[in-house]
Design a protein around this motif. Structure first.
Motif, PDB file in Angstrom:
ATOM      1  N   THR A  47      12.505  -7.443  -4.556  1.00  0.00           N
ATOM      2  CA  THR A  47      11.893  -8.258  -5.602  1.00  0.00           C
ATOM      3  C   THR A  47      11.841  -9.704  -5.130  1.00  0.00           C
ATOM      4  O   THR A  47      12.882 -10.321  -4.877  1.00  0.00           O
ATOM      5  CB  THR A  47      12.686  -8.166  -6.911  1.00  0.00           C
ATOM      6  N   THR A  58       6.940  -7.327  -6.383  1.00  0.00           N
ATOM      7  CA  THR A  58       7.903  -6.256  -6.134  1.00  0.00           C
ATOM      8  C   THR A  58       7.350  -5.364  -5.034  1.00  0.00           C
ATOM      9  O   THR A  58       6.223  -4.866  -5.131  1.00  0.00           O
ATOM     10  CB  THR A  58       8.159  -5.431  -7.404  1.00  0.00           C
ATOM     11  N   TYR A  59       8.137  -5.177  -3.994  1.00  0.00           N
ATOM     12  CA  TYR A  59       7.694  -4.429  -2.824  1.00  0.00           C
ATOM     13  C   TYR A  59       8.598  -3.216  -2.609  1.00  0.00           C
ATOM     14  O   TYR A  59       9.779  -3.230  -2.975  1.00  0.00           O
ATOM     15  CB  TYR A  59       7.735  -5.310  -1.573  1.00  0.00           C
ATOM     16  N   THR A  60       8.027  -2.181  -1.998  1.00  0.00           N
ATOM     17  CA  THR A  60       8.788  -0.997  -1.613  1.00  0.00           C
ATOM     18  C   THR A  60       8.663  -0.806  -0.112  1.00  0.00           C
ATOM     19  O   THR A  60       7.553  -0.648   0.407  1.00  0.00           O
ATOM     20  CB  THR A  60       8.282   0.262  -2.335  1.00  0.00           C
ATOM     21  N   TYR A 106       7.109  -1.942   5.807  1.00  0.00           N
ATOM     22  CA  TYR A 106       7.746  -2.944   4.961  1.00  0.00           C
ATOM     23  C   TYR A 106       7.139  -3.030   3.562  1.00  0.00           C
ATOM     24  O   TYR A 106       7.820  -3.407   2.615  1.00  0.00           O
ATOM     25  CB  TYR A 106       7.671  -4.318   5.624  1.00  0.00           C
ATOM     26  N   GLU A 107       5.864  -2.700   3.431  1.00  0.00           N
ATOM     27  CA  GLU A 107       5.207  -2.828   2.132  1.00  0.00           C
ATOM     28  C   GLU A 107       4.586  -1.516   1.665  1.00  0.00           C
ATOM     29  O   GLU A 107       3.824  -1.490   0.698  1.00  0.00           O
ATOM     30  CB  GLU A 107       4.152  -3.937   2.182  1.00  0.00           C
ATOM     31  N   THR A 108       4.904  -0.399   2.342  1.00  0.00           N
ATOM     32  CA  THR A 108       4.404   0.932   2.000  1.00  0.00           C
ATOM     33  C   THR A 108       2.888   0.907   1.810  1.00  0.00           C
ATOM     34  O   THR A 108       2.351   1.363   0.800  1.00  0.00           O
ATOM     35  CB  THR A 108       5.114   1.481   0.743  1.00  0.00           C
ATOM     36  N   ASP A 109       2.206   0.343   2.807  1.00  0.00           N
ATOM     37  CA  ASP A 109       0.745   0.313   2.763  1.00  0.00           C
ATOM     38  C   ASP A 109       0.134   1.388   3.654  1.00  0.00           C
ATOM     39  O   ASP A 109      -1.078   1.420   3.860  1.00  0.00           O
ATOM     40  CB  ASP A 109       0.224  -1.064   3.176  1.00  0.00           C
ATOM     41  N   THR A 162      13.731  -1.206  -2.598  1.00  0.00           N
ATOM     42  CA  THR A 162      12.902  -2.077  -3.428  1.00  0.00           C
ATOM     43  C   THR A 162      13.310  -3.531  -3.217  1.00  0.00           C
ATOM     44  O   THR A 162      14.499  -3.860  -3.256  1.00  0.00           O
ATOM     45  CB  THR A 162      13.034  -1.709  -4.910  1.00  0.00           C
ATOM     46  N   TYR A 164       8.694 -11.814   3.316  1.00  0.00           N
ATOM     47  CA  TYR A 164       7.801 -11.595   2.178  1.00  0.00           C
ATOM     48  C   TYR A 164       7.404 -12.975   1.652  1.00  0.00           C
ATOM     49  O   TYR A 164       8.234 -13.704   1.095  1.00  0.00           O
ATOM     50  CB  TYR A 164       8.503 -10.782   1.095  1.00  0.00           C
TER      51      TYR A 164
END
Length: 317
Positions: free
Chosen positions: A210, A186-188, A151-154, A208, A181
């Protein structure tokens, strides 16, 4: 006899020239191409004629040319990218004469797995609940064996599952459970699918999201009296606060519902407001009116707002 001998010499010499014409004819380049596998092309030079001593074959894609002298050996070249190319063969004979021939090559992209990811909604104030929609189509002859959604490309998948399908067009996870969120930013989100090739291949798609600051909140709005007499003063009061610590309130507006409007841009942005506004002389006519108060915060380029209404019933004096 001497005359006959001369004629015979001319005839013999003429026949000799005809039989050796290939020694004097310029070379003729002939180039054909056939696709033997996706992006790989085999070039046939053998149709070229003449006393060829060398050739140069350019492929039109910026790669190094092929050079040699044996036109009976086919040349194989792999085009790395789809597109339209012109391959050119230049041959040269022993006398330095050249001839060129070209052939057009159209390289189409090989069928591949396609993946897309959509976020619903893709923007909004925190906390924002987002659901994800995936559209997946495996390459011909392939099947998808694993999906993972970060969800957050971590780097750590928040959802993953072993699967077995060729196509998919639905919520992911399939129960459409949302991800929240909580903080502005801004999340990817990244979806990774793995097929059954050997070795397995991964394909990804991103979306993306926002997340803006939460909007301000009007916590109280009153009119005193709420059932005034026509012509009497009415005191409006309201309280408001910014959506979070990162935001400030910068503007408010009060509308009585009968044309009375007060708009105030705050000289100093504030985290909270506690405003009292007297409508001197009040409502001139009896009836029911809808009063409105609205506040703006300092979010740019589009401010967050909140708006609250209140019914005011005006009676005869």
């Amino acid at each position: 006899m001497r005359r006959i001998w001369k004629i015979g010499l001319v005839v013999v010499f003429g026949l000799g020239l005809a039989g050796c014409a290939w020694l004097f004819a310029p070379p003729q380049a002939v180039l054909t191409a056939s696709v033997t596998s996706p992006l790989t092309v085999q070039f046939d030079l053998s149709g070229s004629t003449g006393d060829i001593v060398s050739y140069t074959l350019t492929f039109g894609d910026g790669s190094a040319a092929a050079e040699g002298s044996d036109i009976t050996v086919a040349v194989v070249h792999t085009y790395e990218d789809p597109g339209d190319y012109i391959a050119t063969l230049t041959v040269q004979d022993a006398r330095g004469r050249t001839s060129s021939a070209s052939v057009g090559i159209t390289v189409s992209a090989a069928p591949t797995t396609t993946v897309s990811l959509g976020a619903v909604p893709a923007s909004g104030p925190a906390p924002l609940d987002v659901e994800f929609w995936a559209t997946i189509s495996a390459a011909p002859g392939r099947r998808i064996k694993h999906v993972a959604l970060d969800y957050e490309t971590d780097g750590t998948p928040d959802f993953e599952s072993d699967v077995d399908f060729a196509t998919y067009d639905w919520w992911i996870p399939d129960d459409s459970s949302p991800y929240t969120y909580n903080d502005p930013g801004t999340y990817t989100a990244t979806l990774t699918v793995t097929d059954d090739a050997t070795p397995a291949q991964d394909f990804t798609a991103t979306a993306t999201i926002t997340v803006t600051s939460p909007p301000p909140v009007i916590t109280a709005f009153t009119a005193t009296p709420q059932t005034p007499s026509a012509g009497a003063n009415v005191t409006f009061a309201f309280e408001a606060e910014a959506g979070d610590a990162a935001r400030k309130l910068v503007k408010w507006e009060l509308r009585s519902g009968d044309g009375y409007v007060v708009t105030v841009v705050l000289p100093t942005p504030a985290s909270t407001l506690n405003v009292t506004q007297v409508y001197a002389g009040g409502y001139a006519q009896t009836g029911s009116y809808t009063a409105t108060v609205k506040v703006w915060d300092d979010l740019t380029p589009t401010a967050n707002t909140d708006e609250v209404t209140l019914d005011v019933d005006v009676v005869a004096p």
